[in-house]
Design a protein around this motif. Structure first.
Motif, PDB file in Angstrom:
ATOM      1  N   ILE A  80      27.516  -6.242 -29.214  1.00 36.14           N
ATOM      2  CA  ILE A  80      26.053  -6.844 -28.739  1.00 36.14           C
ATOM      3  C   ILE A  80      26.265  -7.566 -27.510  1.00 36.14           C
ATOM      4  CG2 ILE A  80      24.770  -8.856 -29.497  1.00 36.14           C
ATOM      5  CD1 ILE A  80      25.258  -7.970 -32.529  1.00 36.14           C
ATOM      6  N   TYR A  81      27.616  -8.086 -27.177  1.00 37.39           N
ATOM      7  CA  TYR A  81      27.635  -8.920 -26.158  1.00 37.39           C
ATOM      8  C   TYR A  81      27.743  -7.893 -24.984  1.00 37.39           C
ATOM      9  CZ  TYR A  81      27.552 -13.394 -27.963  1.00 37.39           C
ATOM     10  OH  TYR A  81      27.126 -14.700 -28.638  1.00 37.39           O
ATOM     11  N   SER A  82      28.366  -6.721 -25.116  1.00 39.57           N
ATOM     12  CA  SER A  82      28.323  -5.743 -24.062  1.00 39.57           C
ATOM     13  C   SER A  82      27.200  -5.530 -23.537  1.00 39.57           C
ATOM     14  CB  SER A  82      28.697  -4.517 -24.504  1.00 39.57           C
ATOM     15  OG  SER A  82      28.805  -3.416 -23.686  1.00 39.57           O
ATOM     16  N   ASP A  83      25.989  -5.386 -24.453  1.00 41.03           N
ATOM     17  CA  ASP A  83      24.575  -5.365 -23.980  1.00 41.03           C
ATOM     18  C   ASP A  83      24.076  -6.586 -23.119  1.00 41.03           C
ATOM     19  OD1 ASP A  83      24.593  -2.562 -24.826  1.00 41.03           O
ATOM     20  OD2 ASP A  83      23.883  -3.223 -26.892  1.00 41.03           O
ATOM     21  N   ILE A  84      24.272  -7.767 -23.898  1.00 44.69           N
ATOM     22  CA  ILE A  84      23.858  -8.996 -23.384  1.00 44.69           C
ATOM     23  C   ILE A  84      24.374  -9.187 -22.060  1.00 44.69           C
ATOM     24  CG2 ILE A  84      24.238 -11.448 -23.788  1.00 44.69           C
ATOM     25  CD1 ILE A  84      24.154 -10.893 -26.988  1.00 44.69           C
ATOM     26  N   TRP A  85      25.486  -8.788 -21.848  1.00 49.98           N
ATOM     27  CA  TRP A  85      26.213  -9.205 -20.604  1.00 49.98           C
ATOM     28  C   TRP A  85      25.910  -8.126 -19.218  1.00 49.98           C
ATOM     29  CZ3 TRP A  85      28.274 -13.247 -18.129  1.00 49.98           C
ATOM     30  CH2 TRP A  85      28.710 -14.218 -19.122  1.00 49.98           C
ATOM     31  N   GLN A  86      25.061  -6.898 -19.802  1.00 48.16           N
ATOM     32  CA  GLN A  86      24.705  -5.895 -18.878  1.00 48.16           C
ATOM     33  C   GLN A  86      23.968  -6.518 -17.631  1.00 48.16           C
ATOM     34  OE1 GLN A  86      25.884  -2.524 -18.981  1.00 48.16           O
ATOM     35  NE2 GLN A  86      25.170  -2.820 -17.047  1.00 48.16           N
ATOM     36  N   PRO A  87      22.857  -7.225 -17.730  1.00 53.09           N
ATOM     37  CA  PRO A  87      22.268  -7.917 -16.643  1.00 53.09           C
ATOM     38  C   PRO A  87      23.005  -8.301 -15.717  1.00 53.09           C
ATOM     39  CG  PRO A  87      20.740  -8.105 -18.561  1.00 53.09           C
ATOM     40  CD  PRO A  87      22.195  -7.772 -19.147  1.00 53.09           C
ATOM     41  N   PHE A  88      23.955  -9.158 -16.086  1.00 50.81           N
ATOM     42  CA  PHE A  88      25.107  -9.734 -15.154  1.00 50.81           C
ATOM     43  C   PHE A  88      25.932  -8.769 -14.519  1.00 50.81           C
ATOM     44  CE2 PHE A  88      29.034 -11.868 -14.358  1.00 50.81           C
ATOM     45  CZ  PHE A  88      28.665 -12.749 -13.217  1.00 50.81           C
ATOM     46  N   ILE A  89      26.353  -7.832 -15.293  1.00 49.46           N
ATOM     47  CA  ILE A  89      27.488  -6.796 -14.863  1.00 49.46           C
ATOM     48  C   ILE A  89      26.666  -6.195 -13.662  1.00 49.46           C
ATOM     49  CG2 ILE A  89      28.507  -4.752 -15.178  1.00 49.46           C
ATOM     50  CD1 ILE A  89      29.849  -7.306 -16.488  1.00 49.46           C
ATOM     51  N   ASP A  90      25.295  -5.866 -13.690  1.00 47.99           N
ATOM     52  CA  ASP A  90      24.340  -4.854 -12.849  1.00 47.99           C
ATOM     53  C   ASP A  90      24.530  -5.905 -11.439  1.00 47.99           C
ATOM     54  OD1 ASP A  90      24.215  -3.124 -14.438  1.00 47.99           O
ATOM     55  OD2 ASP A  90      22.184  -3.609 -15.219  1.00 47.99           O
ATOM     56  N   HIS A  91      24.272  -7.190 -11.462  1.00 48.06           N
ATOM     57  CA  HIS A  91      24.155  -7.977 -10.456  1.00 48.06           C
ATOM     58  C   HIS A  91      25.704  -8.128  -9.658  1.00 48.06           C
ATOM     59  CE1 HIS A  91      22.883 -11.460  -8.101  1.00 48.06           C
ATOM     60  NE2 HIS A  91      23.643 -12.247  -8.637  1.00 48.06           N
ATOM     61  N   LEU A  92      26.682  -8.322 -10.665  1.00 51.62           N
ATOM     62  CA  LEU A  92      28.149  -8.565 -10.163  1.00 51.62           C
ATOM     63  C   LEU A  92      28.317  -7.305  -9.493  1.00 51.62           C
ATOM     64  CD1 LEU A  92      30.533 -10.224 -10.026  1.00 51.62           C
ATOM     65  CD2 LEU A  92      31.471  -9.169 -12.191  1.00 51.62           C
ATOM     66  N   GLU A  93      28.160  -6.100  -9.825  1.00 60.95           N
ATOM     67  CA  GLU A  93      28.187  -4.708  -9.276  1.00 60.95           C
ATOM     68  C   GLU A  93      27.457  -4.771  -7.654  1.00 60.95           C
ATOM     69  OE1 GLU A  93      29.403  -1.427 -12.213  1.00 60.95           O
ATOM     70  OE2 GLU A  93      27.205  -1.788 -11.797  1.00 60.95           O
ATOM     71  N   GLU A  94      26.149  -5.119  -7.799  1.00 61.16           N
ATOM     72  CA  GLU A  94      25.589  -5.197  -6.804  1.00 61.16           C
ATOM     73  C   GLU A  94      25.970  -6.149  -5.467  1.00 61.16           C
ATOM     74  OE1 GLU A  94      20.722  -6.136  -5.085  1.00 61.16           O
ATOM     75  OE2 GLU A  94      21.293  -6.206  -7.350  1.00 61.16           O
ATOM     76  N   VAL A  95      26.518  -7.349  -5.821  1.00 62.10           N
ATOM     77  CA  VAL A  95      27.190  -8.207  -4.928  1.00 62.10           C
ATOM     78  C   VAL A  95      28.232  -8.202  -4.378  1.00 62.10           C
ATOM     79  CG1 VAL A  95      27.475 -10.661  -4.519  1.00 62.10           C
ATOM     80  CG2 VAL A  95      25.590 -10.104  -5.629  1.00 62.10           C
ATOM     81  N   THR A  96      29.286  -7.306  -5.228  1.00 63.52           N
ATOM     82  CA  THR A  96      30.477  -7.227  -4.750  1.00 63.52           C
ATOM     83  C   THR A  96      30.548  -5.921  -4.360  1.00 63.52           C
ATOM     84  OG1 THR A  96      31.147  -6.546  -7.086  1.00 63.52           O
ATOM     85  CG2 THR A  96      31.503  -8.703  -6.696  1.00 63.52           C
ATOM     86  N   GLU A  97      29.790  -4.874  -4.509  1.00 66.02           N
ATOM     87  CA  GLU A  97      29.800  -3.655  -4.170  1.00 66.02           C
ATOM     88  C   GLU A  97      30.757  -3.095  -4.741  1.00 66.02           C
ATOM     89  OE1 GLU A  97      29.644  -3.765   0.247  1.00 66.02           O
ATOM     90  OE2 GLU A  97      27.508  -3.734   0.316  1.00 66.02           O
ATOM     91  N   ARG A  98      31.260  -3.269  -5.838  1.00 65.69           N
ATOM     92  CA  ARG A  98      32.495  -2.683  -6.802  1.00 65.69           C
ATOM     93  C   ARG A  98      31.861  -2.151  -7.976  1.00 65.69           C
ATOM     94  NH1 ARG A  98      36.988  -4.820  -3.964  1.00 65.69           N
ATOM     95  NH2 ARG A  98      36.421  -5.536  -2.159  1.00 65.69           N
ATOM     96  N   ASN A  99      32.486  -1.460  -8.718  1.00 67.89           N
ATOM     97  CA  ASN A  99      32.218  -0.971 -10.173  1.00 67.89           C
ATOM     98  C   ASN A  99      32.727  -2.073 -10.848  1.00 67.89           C
ATOM     99  OD1 ASN A  99      31.238   1.696  -9.762  1.00 67.89           O
ATOM    100  ND2 ASN A  99      33.074   2.591  -9.372  1.00 67.89           N
ATOM    101  N   VAL A 100      32.239  -2.368 -12.239  1.00 71.49           N
ATOM    102  CA  VAL A 100      32.586  -3.356 -13.049  1.00 71.49           C
ATOM    103  C   VAL A 100      32.204  -2.954 -14.340  1.00 71.49           C
ATOM    104  CG1 VAL A 100      32.195  -5.687 -13.840  1.00 71.49           C
ATOM    105  CG2 VAL A 100      31.578  -5.114 -11.534  1.00 71.49           C
ATOM    106  N   ARG A 101      33.573  -3.071 -14.987  1.00 71.63           N
ATOM    107  CA  ARG A 101      33.688  -2.643 -16.446  1.00 71.63           C
ATOM    108  C   ARG A 101      33.962  -3.673 -17.464  1.00 71.63           C
ATOM    109  NH1 ARG A 101      35.479   2.750 -17.150  1.00 71.63           N
ATOM    110  NH2 ARG A 101      34.757   3.927 -15.473  1.00 71.63           N
ATOM    111  N   PHE A 102      33.100  -3.775 -18.396  1.00 72.86           N
ATOM    112  CA  PHE A 102      33.156  -4.885 -19.620  1.00 72.86           C
ATOM    113  C   PHE A 102      34.079  -4.433 -20.560  1.00 72.86           C
ATOM    114  CE2 PHE A 102      31.270  -8.540 -21.747  1.00 72.86           C
ATOM    115  CZ  PHE A 102      31.790  -8.143 -23.155  1.00 72.86           C
ATOM    116  N   PHE A 103      35.043  -5.146 -20.860  1.00 69.75           N
ATOM    117  CA  PHE A 103      36.071  -4.836 -21.967  1.00 69.75           C
ATOM    118  C   PHE A 103      35.950  -5.935 -23.006  1.00 69.75           C
ATOM    119  CE2 PHE A 103      37.862  -2.276 -18.594  1.00 69.75           C
ATOM    120  CZ  PHE A 103      38.276  -1.273 -19.439  1.00 69.75           C
ATOM    121  N   ALA A 104      35.896  -5.371 -24.197  1.00 69.12           N
ATOM    122  CA  ALA A 104      35.969  -6.421 -25.349  1.00 69.12           C
ATOM    123  C   ALA A 104      37.397  -6.681 -25.849  1.00 69.12           C
ATOM    124  CB  ALA A 104      35.260  -5.670 -26.515  1.00 69.12           C
TER     125      ALA A 104
END
Length: 333
Positions: A80-104
Protein backbone atom coordinates in the motif's frame (compact mmCIF):
# COMPACT_ATOMS: atom_id res chain seq x y z
CA UNK A 1 6.05 0.68 -9.39
CA UNK A 2 7.13 -2.60 -7.89
CA UNK A 3 8.12 -2.65 -4.22
CA UNK A 4 11.19 -4.73 -3.47
CA UNK A 5 12.14 -6.13 -0.09
CA UNK A 6 15.23 -4.70 1.52
CA UNK A 7 16.01 -8.22 2.68
CA UNK A 8 16.20 -9.48 -0.91
CA UNK A 9 19.92 -9.12 -1.37
CA UNK A 10 20.20 -9.94 -5.05
CA UNK A 11 18.48 -6.91 -6.65
CA UNK A 12 19.87 -4.62 -3.99
CA UNK A 13 23.40 -5.84 -4.53
CA UNK A 14 23.05 -5.21 -8.23
CA UNK A 15 21.45 -1.81 -7.91
CA UNK A 16 23.66 -0.43 -5.16
CA UNK A 17 27.09 -1.81 -6.01
CA UNK A 18 28.34 1.69 -6.74
CA UNK A 19 27.52 2.78 -3.20
CA UNK A 20 29.04 -0.28 -1.55
CA UNK A 21 32.49 0.46 -2.94
CA UNK A 22 32.77 3.95 -1.43
CA UNK A 23 31.46 2.58 1.86
CA UNK A 24 34.11 -0.14 1.91
CA UNK A 25 36.82 2.45 1.38
CA UNK A 26 35.25 4.62 4.06
CA UNK A 27 35.31 1.74 6.53
CA UNK A 28 39.00 1.12 6.01
CA UNK A 29 39.86 4.82 6.17
CA UNK A 30 37.82 5.83 9.21
CA UNK A 31 37.24 2.67 11.25
CA UNK A 32 40.25 3.28 13.47
CA UNK A 33 40.64 7.01 12.95
CA UNK A 34 41.35 9.04 16.06
CA UNK A 35 38.60 11.63 15.83
CA UNK A 36 35.71 13.07 17.86
CA UNK A 37 32.64 10.87 17.42
CA UNK A 38 30.50 10.94 20.58
CA UNK A 39 28.05 8.03 20.37
CA UNK A 40 28.79 7.41 16.69
CA UNK A 41 30.09 4.03 15.59
CA UNK A 42 33.84 3.76 14.94
CA UNK A 43 33.10 3.99 11.21
CA UNK A 44 32.26 7.68 11.54
CA UNK A 45 33.69 10.96 12.80
CA UNK A 46 31.99 14.09 14.12
CA UNK A 47 34.53 16.87 13.76
CA UNK A 48 31.67 19.37 13.37
CA UNK A 49 30.21 18.43 16.76
CA UNK A 50 26.61 18.21 15.52
CA UNK A 51 26.05 14.58 16.59
CA UNK A 52 25.85 13.22 13.02
CA UNK A 53 28.53 11.61 10.87
CA UNK A 54 30.76 13.95 8.88
CA UNK A 55 30.83 13.70 5.11
CA UNK A 56 34.07 12.04 3.91
CA UNK A 57 36.79 14.55 3.11
CA UNK A 58 38.27 12.33 0.40
CA UNK A 59 36.08 12.76 -2.69
CA UNK A 60 36.87 9.21 -3.79
CA UNK A 61 34.84 8.01 -0.79
CA UNK A 62 31.68 9.87 -1.84
CA UNK A 63 28.75 7.91 -3.27
CA UNK A 64 26.99 9.27 -6.35
CA UNK A 65 24.77 6.40 -7.56
CA UNK A 66 22.70 6.49 -10.74
CA UNK A 67 19.87 4.69 -8.92
CA UNK A 68 18.73 5.91 -5.53
CA UNK A 69 17.20 3.49 -3.04
CA UNK A 70 14.46 4.93 -0.82
CA UNK A 71 12.76 3.16 2.08
CA UNK A 72 10.00 4.17 4.45
CA UNK A 73 9.73 2.89 8.00
CA UNK A 74 8.37 -0.68 8.41
CA UNK A 75 4.58 -0.83 8.05
CA UNK A 76 1.96 -3.54 8.17
CA UNK A 77 1.25 -3.49 4.42
CA UNK A 78 4.30 -2.31 2.41
CA UNK A 79 2.49 -2.72 -0.92
CA UNK A 80 0.00 0.00 0.00
CA UNK A 81 2.76 2.42 0.92
CA UNK A 82 4.60 1.72 -2.31
CA UNK A 83 1.63 3.22 -4.16
CA UNK A 84 1.17 6.03 -1.64
CA UNK A 85 4.78 7.15 -2.05
CA UNK A 86 4.71 6.99 -5.86
CA UNK A 87 3.95 10.71 -6.43
CA UNK A 88 6.92 11.66 -4.29
CA UNK A 89 9.15 9.07 -5.95
CA UNK A 90 8.25 10.59 -9.33
CA UNK A 91 9.10 14.05 -8.02
CA UNK A 92 12.39 12.84 -6.53
CA UNK A 93 13.35 11.28 -9.86
CA UNK A 94 12.56 14.49 -11.72
CA UNK A 95 14.56 16.75 -9.41
CA UNK A 96 17.59 14.49 -8.95
CA UNK A 97 17.54 13.19 -12.55
CA UNK A 98 18.13 9.70 -11.14
CA UNK A 99 16.16 6.49 -11.06
CA UNK A 100 14.59 5.92 -7.64
CA UNK A 101 13.52 2.55 -6.25
CA UNK A 102 11.18 2.13 -3.30
CA UNK A 103 12.15 -0.76 -1.03
CA UNK A 104 9.90 -2.30 1.60
CA UNK A 105 11.66 -3.05 4.88
CA UNK A 106 10.64 -5.76 7.32
CA UNK A 107 12.10 -4.30 10.52
CA UNK A 108 13.88 -1.28 11.95
CA UNK A 109 17.11 -3.24 12.31
CA UNK A 110 17.01 -4.35 8.66
CA UNK A 111 16.49 -0.75 7.57
CA UNK A 112 19.40 0.53 9.66
CA UNK A 113 21.66 -2.26 8.45
CA UNK A 114 20.77 -1.50 4.84
CA UNK A 115 21.97 2.10 5.16
CA UNK A 116 25.03 1.06 7.14
CA UNK A 117 26.05 -1.35 4.38
CA UNK A 118 25.52 1.20 1.62
CA UNK A 119 22.41 -0.44 0.14
CA UNK A 120 20.08 2.39 1.16
CA UNK A 121 20.55 6.05 0.29
CA UNK A 122 17.42 7.85 1.54
CA UNK A 123 15.15 6.65 4.33
CA UNK A 124 12.34 7.54 6.66
CA UNK A 125 13.26 6.17 10.09
CA UNK A 126 10.73 5.96 12.91
CA UNK A 127 11.22 8.25 15.88
CA UNK A 128 12.84 5.75 18.26
CA UNK A 129 15.13 4.05 15.73
CA UNK A 130 16.37 7.40 14.33
CA UNK A 131 19.25 7.70 16.86
CA UNK A 132 20.27 4.14 16.02
CA UNK A 133 20.33 5.03 12.33
CA UNK A 134 22.39 8.15 13.06
CA UNK A 135 24.94 6.38 15.23
CA UNK A 136 25.15 2.98 13.55
CA UNK A 137 24.46 3.79 9.90
CA UNK A 138 25.67 7.35 9.38
CA UNK A 139 22.15 8.59 8.65
CA UNK A 140 21.75 12.36 8.50
CA UNK A 141 18.22 13.52 9.46
CA UNK A 142 17.22 16.62 7.52
CA UNK A 143 13.43 16.69 7.23
CA UNK A 144 10.12 15.54 8.61
CA UNK A 145 6.50 16.05 7.67
CA UNK A 146 4.74 19.11 9.01
CA UNK A 147 2.25 21.87 8.37
CA UNK A 148 2.68 25.20 6.62
CA UNK A 149 3.13 26.94 9.98
CA UNK A 150 6.00 24.60 10.88
CA UNK A 151 4.08 22.42 13.33
CA UNK A 152 4.95 18.74 13.44
CA UNK A 153 4.94 15.65 15.60
CA UNK A 154 2.68 13.13 17.27
CA UNK A 155 1.62 12.07 20.73
CA UNK A 156 1.77 8.87 22.72
CA UNK A 157 -1.79 7.71 23.31
CA UNK A 158 -2.92 4.84 25.51
CA UNK A 159 -5.95 3.06 24.10
CA UNK A 160 -8.22 0.48 25.66
CA UNK A 161 -11.46 -1.16 24.56
CA UNK A 162 -14.51 0.92 25.36
CA UNK A 163 -15.93 -1.97 27.41
CA UNK A 164 -12.69 -2.89 29.19
CA UNK A 165 -13.59 -1.24 32.48
CA UNK A 166 -10.28 0.65 32.34
CA UNK A 167 -10.80 4.38 32.83
CA UNK A 168 -7.41 5.71 33.91
CA UNK A 169 -3.77 4.68 34.07
CA UNK A 170 -4.01 3.17 37.55
CA UNK A 171 -6.55 0.71 36.19
CA UNK A 172 -3.75 -0.88 34.14
CA UNK A 173 -2.38 -2.61 37.23
CA UNK A 174 -2.46 -6.35 36.76
CA UNK A 175 -3.42 -6.04 33.10
CA UNK A 176 -1.88 -7.28 29.84
CA UNK A 177 -0.62 -4.28 27.87
CA UNK A 178 0.80 -4.36 24.34
CA UNK A 179 4.02 -2.48 23.67
CA UNK A 180 5.22 -2.45 20.06
CA UNK A 181 8.96 -3.20 20.02
CA UNK A 182 11.91 -2.48 22.33
CA UNK A 183 13.31 0.36 20.18
CA UNK A 184 9.98 2.13 19.57
CA UNK A 185 9.64 5.54 21.21
CA UNK A 186 5.90 5.85 21.79
CA UNK A 187 5.38 2.09 21.73
CA UNK A 188 7.87 1.26 24.48
CA UNK A 189 10.62 3.66 25.57
CA UNK A 190 8.45 6.71 26.29
CA UNK A 191 5.95 4.65 28.33
CA UNK A 192 8.80 3.24 30.40
CA UNK A 193 10.18 6.75 30.99
CA UNK A 194 6.87 8.58 31.54
CA UNK A 195 4.46 6.11 33.15
CA UNK A 196 6.27 5.79 36.52
CA UNK A 197 5.44 9.45 37.23
CA UNK A 198 1.81 8.48 36.66
CA UNK A 199 2.05 5.71 39.24
CA UNK A 200 2.41 2.86 36.75
CA UNK A 201 5.64 0.92 36.10
CA UNK A 202 5.67 -1.32 33.02
CA UNK A 203 6.69 -4.95 33.73
CA UNK A 204 6.01 -4.37 37.43
CA UNK A 205 2.44 -3.09 37.54
CA UNK A 206 1.32 -4.67 34.28
CA UNK A 207 2.50 -7.41 31.93
CA UNK A 208 4.24 -6.13 28.80
CA UNK A 209 3.57 -8.07 25.60
CA UNK A 210 5.36 -7.00 22.41
CA UNK A 211 2.96 -6.90 19.47
CA UNK A 212 5.49 -6.05 16.77
CA UNK A 213 3.89 -2.83 15.50
CA UNK A 214 1.51 -0.01 16.36
CA UNK A 215 -1.01 -1.49 13.92
CA UNK A 216 -0.96 -4.85 15.68
CA UNK A 217 -1.23 -3.22 19.10
CA UNK A 218 -4.29 -1.26 18.06
CA UNK A 219 -5.99 -4.18 16.35
CA UNK A 220 -5.25 -6.31 19.41
CA UNK A 221 -7.01 -3.79 21.65
CA UNK A 222 -10.01 -3.77 19.33
CA UNK A 223 -10.10 -7.59 19.37
CA UNK A 224 -9.56 -7.53 23.16
CA UNK A 225 -6.40 -9.60 22.84
CA UNK A 226 -4.73 -6.87 24.92
CA UNK A 227 -6.23 -4.83 27.73
CA UNK A 228 -4.55 -1.64 26.52
CA UNK A 229 -1.73 -0.33 24.34
CA UNK A 230 0.47 2.76 24.09
CA UNK A 231 0.65 3.78 20.43
CA UNK A 232 1.62 6.68 18.17
CA UNK A 233 -1.30 9.00 17.46
CA UNK A 234 -0.40 9.45 13.79
CA UNK A 235 -0.49 5.71 13.15
CA UNK A 236 -3.91 5.09 14.67
CA UNK A 237 -5.31 8.17 12.94
CA UNK A 238 -4.26 6.76 9.57
CA UNK A 239 -5.68 3.35 10.50
CA UNK A 240 -9.02 4.94 11.37
CA UNK A 241 -9.03 6.89 8.11
CA UNK A 242 -8.59 3.62 6.20
CA UNK A 243 -11.40 2.00 8.15
CA UNK A 244 -9.17 -0.59 9.81
CA UNK A 245 -11.02 -0.25 13.10
CA UNK A 246 -14.14 1.42 14.48
CA UNK A 247 -13.23 4.43 16.62
CA UNK A 248 -16.30 3.80 18.76
CA UNK A 249 -14.80 0.49 19.92
CA UNK A 250 -11.91 2.17 21.76
CA UNK A 251 -11.15 5.05 24.09
CA UNK A 252 -8.05 7.02 25.12
CA UNK A 253 -7.04 7.07 28.78
CA UNK A 254 -3.76 9.01 28.42
CA UNK A 255 -2.05 11.33 25.94
CA UNK A 256 1.46 12.79 26.15
CA UNK A 257 3.01 15.99 24.89
CA UNK A 258 4.13 15.93 21.25
CA UNK A 259 7.21 14.09 19.92
CA UNK A 260 8.96 14.47 16.56
CA UNK A 261 7.66 12.02 13.98
CA UNK A 262 9.45 9.97 11.29
CA UNK A 263 12.76 11.55 10.28
CA UNK A 264 13.89 11.63 6.66
CA UNK A 265 17.57 10.98 6.18
CA UNK A 266 20.27 10.70 3.56
CA UNK A 267 23.40 8.59 3.86
CA UNK A 268 26.30 10.68 5.16
CA UNK A 269 28.63 9.73 2.30
CA UNK A 270 26.44 10.93 -0.56
CA UNK A 271 28.00 13.52 -2.87
CA UNK A 272 27.09 17.06 -1.71
CA UNK A 273 25.66 17.96 -5.12
CA UNK A 274 23.33 14.97 -4.88
CA UNK A 275 22.38 15.87 -1.31
CA UNK A 276 21.46 19.35 -2.50
CA UNK A 277 19.12 17.87 -5.11
CA UNK A 278 17.59 15.44 -2.60
CA UNK A 279 16.84 18.27 -0.18
CA UNK A 280 15.42 20.35 -3.02
CA UNK A 281 13.09 17.49 -3.94
CA UNK A 282 11.83 17.09 -0.38
CA UNK A 283 11.30 20.76 0.33
CA UNK A 284 9.63 21.50 -3.01
CA UNK A 285 7.18 18.59 -2.94
CA UNK A 286 3.51 19.61 -2.86
CA UNK A 287 1.40 17.18 -0.84
CA UNK A 288 -1.92 18.65 -1.98
CA UNK A 289 -3.95 16.32 -4.17
CA UNK A 290 -1.54 13.39 -3.86
CA UNK A 291 -1.99 9.96 -2.31
CA UNK A 292 0.73 10.91 0.17
CA UNK A 293 -1.19 14.01 1.20
CA UNK A 294 -4.36 11.99 1.66
CA UNK A 295 -2.59 9.36 3.76
CA UNK A 296 -0.85 11.86 6.05
CA UNK A 297 -3.79 14.10 6.84
CA UNK A 298 -2.81 17.54 8.08
CA UNK A 299 0.65 17.33 6.53
CA UNK A 300 1.36 20.02 3.96
CA UNK A 301 5.10 19.91 3.40
CA UNK A 302 8.47 18.59 4.51
CA UNK A 303 10.16 20.92 6.97
CA UNK A 304 13.88 21.12 7.79
CA UNK A 305 15.10 19.71 11.10
CA UNK A 306 18.25 19.54 13.17
CA UNK A 307 18.95 16.17 14.79
CA UNK A 308 20.85 17.62 17.73
CA UNK A 309 17.94 19.90 18.63
CA UNK A 310 14.79 18.11 17.53
CA UNK A 311 15.72 14.65 18.84
CA UNK A 312 16.92 15.82 22.25
CA UNK A 313 13.72 14.69 24.00
CA UNK A 314 13.96 11.27 22.35
CA UNK A 315 17.59 10.82 23.39
CA UNK A 316 16.62 11.83 26.93
CA UNK A 317 13.89 9.18 27.00
CA UNK A 318 16.29 6.58 25.64
CA UNK A 319 18.93 7.53 28.18
CA UNK A 320 16.35 7.05 30.93
CA UNK A 321 15.85 3.53 29.57
CA UNK A 322 19.60 2.82 29.52
CA UNK A 323 19.52 2.47 25.75
CA UNK A 324 22.88 2.02 24.06
CA UNK A 325 23.23 2.73 20.37
CA UNK A 326 24.62 -0.67 19.51
CA UNK A 327 23.60 -3.30 17.01
CA UNK A 328 22.81 -5.61 19.93
CA UNK A 329 20.30 -3.16 21.41
CA UNK A 330 18.77 -2.54 17.99
CA UNK A 331 18.43 -6.27 17.34
CA UNK A 332 16.32 -6.64 20.47
CA UNK A 333 13.27 -5.51 18.54
Amino acid sequence: MKAYSITNKHPLATLALSSLLPLAMLMSAQAHADCPRGDLDDLYCDEEGNMVADRPVDESQLANPDTLIFAYTPVEDPAIYSDIWQPFIDHLEEVTERNVRFFAVQSNSAQVEAMRSGRLHIAGFSTGPTPFAVNLAGAVPFALMGSDDGQFGYTLQVYTHVDSGIDDMEDLKGKRVAHTSPTSNSGNLAPRALFPDLGIVPDEDYQVVYSGSHDQSMLGVVARDYDAAPVASEVVERMAARGLYDEEDVKIIYESDRFPTTSYNYAHNLHPDLVEKIEEAFFSFDFVGTALGEEFEGVEKFIPINYEEHWQVIRTIQQANNVRYTREDLDQE
